[in-house]
Write an enzyme that holds these catalytic residues in place. Structure first.
Site, PDB file in Angstrom:
ATOM      1  N   ASP A 326      -3.348  -2.497  -5.082  1.00 19.68           N
ATOM      2  CA  ASP A 326      -2.263  -3.134  -4.631  1.00 19.68           C
ATOM      3  C   ASP A 326      -1.453  -4.227  -5.463  1.00 19.68           C
ATOM      4  OD1 ASP A 326      -2.274  -1.628  -2.473  1.00 19.68           O
ATOM      5  OD2 ASP A 326      -3.627  -3.037  -1.110  1.00 19.68           O
ATOM      6  N   LYS A 353       2.678   4.872  -2.300  1.00 19.84           N
ATOM      7  CA  LYS A 353       2.536   3.589  -1.702  1.00 19.84           C
ATOM      8  C   LYS A 353       3.738   3.195  -0.900  1.00 19.84           C
ATOM      9  CE  LYS A 353      -1.628   2.808  -3.015  1.00 19.84           C
ATOM     10  NZ  LYS A 353      -2.609   2.880  -2.352  1.00 19.84           N
ATOM     11  N   ARG A 357       5.883   3.013  -6.564  1.00 17.57           N
ATOM     12  CA  ARG A 357       6.016   1.726  -7.423  1.00 17.57           C
ATOM     13  C   ARG A 357       5.879   1.866  -8.927  1.00 17.57           C
ATOM     14  NH1 ARG A 357       1.689  -1.346  -3.352  1.00 17.57           N
ATOM     15  NH2 ARG A 357       3.120  -2.010  -1.776  1.00 17.57           N
TER      16      ARG A 357
HETATM   17  C1  S3P Z   1      -6.010   0.237   1.756  1.00 22.08           C
HETATM   18  C2  S3P Z   1      -6.481   0.739   0.981  1.00 22.08           C
HETATM   19  C3  S3P Z   1      -5.512   1.084  -0.131  1.00 22.08           C
HETATM   20  C4  S3P Z   1      -4.343   0.112  -0.170  1.00 22.08           C
HETATM   21  C5  S3P Z   1      -3.928  -0.323   0.895  1.00 22.08           C
HETATM   22  C6  S3P Z   1      -4.917  -1.013   1.889  1.00 22.08           C
HETATM   23  C7  S3P Z   1      -7.122  -0.279   2.922  1.00 22.08           C
HETATM   24  O1  S3P Z   1      -4.937   2.414   0.228  1.00 22.08           O
HETATM   25  O2  S3P Z   1      -3.439   0.392  -1.179  1.00 22.08           O
HETATM   26  O3  S3P Z   1      -2.745  -1.461   0.827  1.00 22.08           O
HETATM   27  O4  S3P Z   1      -6.973  -1.222   3.694  1.00 22.08           O
HETATM   28  O5  S3P Z   1      -7.806   0.507   3.226  1.00 22.08           O
HETATM   29  P1  S3P Z   1      -5.326   3.879  -0.298  1.00 22.08           P
HETATM   30  O6  S3P Z   1      -6.531   4.033   0.468  1.00 22.08           O
HETATM   31  O7  S3P Z   1      -4.387   4.620   0.162  1.00 22.08           O
HETATM   32  O8  S3P Z   1      -5.734   3.761  -1.708  1.00 22.08           O
END
Ligand code: S3P
Length: 439
Positions: A326, A353, A357
């Site tokens: 992130d 995302k 991004r």
């Molecule tokens: C998250 C996992 C990540 C991250 C998101 C929050 C989580 O996403 O980018 O902001 O809380 O499990 P991804 O599982 O798609 O990588």
């Protein structure tokens, strides 16, 4: 919040601050407290729109959630405590309408895992950005467990989830490094008899695993295999959510790039599955010290002291990517202010995302004069070119909005970031905090 944010460069950042509670941990705290037996107390939940969507969903499914302001002894600050009356694993009730997840991918993907195991039908909807994000990645493993989830478009929200399916455990190797997919499978595993296992080749954030243990589930981890024993009795508990490193990262980079700055950010979560950004910044020459290291809610926490530093470019790829997933918008800003070349590769996930991004950061930083090349799986940034204030767009993405505001702090003249209402999804007080520490 105003429609745009004007940033005037030329001030240093000084003082102390705390950042909102960790968003990932907040979602999981609400979900597991709702599924536990008894009343859980959760302090310092982030009060952004994303976690509010998760709270609203459980309220719609019959969970009582109240919040209260409190002053604790020995702590001068008011804190917000949420009291969540858990209904047990089988106690949720059919929501009267589709559950609206807004912009929140975590709410939608994790909740799908929970809803797949319910006796009632449910529908998950989201805003335009969320409705274009890939959901096949959770539909596939949940279907293998016996869930019935259909979509109107190709594997995107709305998700129509059939109730009354009896789920069975699976052993599933994650095809993408995604904590949301891992968590959806583990949460669905709570409703299946026996042990559900996920094989994770590249480590991603492990908050679900830690929190499941905190609520008394039988969680097992050996090498790349993570397993959860189904149908546990989850027990209510008290949780103190650490500050969000992903929010702190904006202030870390702001202090690093503005000469003469020094900040102390208190109580930040430093779970090793999240600290990729600290390692990358350290490799770039950043002076960031951890102080007062302790533990809260089964998570490592520290105060972070940061001083402005001369940064140099770095190469970022491989296992570091999910551990900083992130933080790439703000990392691009750090790279633009660093001497030399930064290369980010193997980061294709950034394209799905809250916005694409890779494209948004390349496009917007170029408007400020940065030398950025967009690659299919990342970016190359030739840093050290002085940035100029410009009118830039958030593309409705909270982290892009905050990253561009920070970029403006070191640029010449005024930077106007347009469409900043999205900042409220994760960090409602960002602008106030930024103004307070700019001296
Ligand atoms: C998250 C996992 C990540 C991250 C998101 C929050 C989580 O996403 O980018 O902001 O809380 O499990 P991804 O599982 O798609 O990588």
């Amino acid at each position: 919040m105003a429609e745009h944010l004007d940033i005037q460069a030329g001030k240093t950042l000084q003082g102390e601050l705390t950042v909102p509670g960790d968003k990932s941990i907040s979602h999981r705290a609400v979900m597991l407290a709702a599924l536990a037996e008894g009343t859980s107390m959760v302090r310092n939940l982030v009060l952004g729109e994303d976690v509010q969507r998760t709270i609203n969903a459980f309220v719609d499914m019959g969970v009582k959630i109240q919040s209260e302001k409190k002053i604790l002894s020995g702590n001068p600050d008011t804190i917000i405590e949420h009291k969540i009356n858990g209904v047990g694993l089988w106690g949720l009730t059919k929501p009267p309408q589709p559950l609206d997840m807004g912009n929140s991918g975590t709410s939608m993907r994790l909740l799908a895992g929970i809803l797949a195991g319910q006796k009632f039908d449910s529908i998950l909807i989201g805003d335009q950005s969320l409705s274009s994000r890939p959901m096949g990645r959770i539909i596939e493993p949940l279907s293998l467990m016996g869930a019935a989830i259909s979509t109107k478009e190709k594997m995107t929200a709305p998700l129509m989830i059939k109730g009354g399916r009896s789920l069975h455990p699976i052993r599933y190797e994650l095809p993408v490094a995604s904590a949301q997919v891992k968590s959806a499978v583990l949460l669905a595993g709570l409703f299946a008899p026996g042990r559900t296992e996920v094989i994770e080749k590249v480590p991603t954030r492990d908050h679900t695993e830690r929190m499941l243990q905190g609520f008394g589930a039988d969680l097992f981890k050996q090498g790349e295999v993570i397993g959860v024993e189904g149908r546990p009795r989850l027990r209510a508990c008290t949780i103190e959510v650490p500050g969000d490193l992903s929010s702190a990262a904006f202030f870390l980079v702001a202090a690093l790039i503005v000469p003469g700055s020094e900040l102390l950010i208190r109580g930040v979560g430093v779970n090793p599955t999240r600290t990729g950004i600290l390692e990358i910044l350290a490799a770039m020459g950043a002076e960031i010290r951890r102080e007062n290291e302790h533990e809260a809610a089964g998570e490592p926490v520290a105060d972070l002291r940061v001083r402005s530093s001369a940064l140099r470019g770095a190469s970022v790829r491989g296992n570091l990517i999910p551990r900083a997933i992130d933080e790439f918008p703000i990392l691009c800003v750090a790279a633009a202010y660093a001497r030399g070349r930064t290369e980010i590769r193997e980061a294709r996930e950034l394209r799905v995302k809250e916005s694409d991004r890779i494209a948004t950061m390349a496009q917007e930083l170029k408007k400020m004069g940065a030398r950025v090349e967009e690659l299919e799986d990342g970016l190359v940034i030739e840093g050290g070119v002085p940035l100029l204030g410009a009118e830039v767009e958030s593309h409705g993405d909270h982290r892009v909005a905050m990253a561009l505001a920070v970029a403006g702090l070191g640029a010449q003249g005024v930077t106007r970031v347009r469409d900043v209402a999205c900042i409220a999804t994760s960090f409602p007080n960002f602008t106030l905090d930024l103004h307070r520490i700019c001296k």
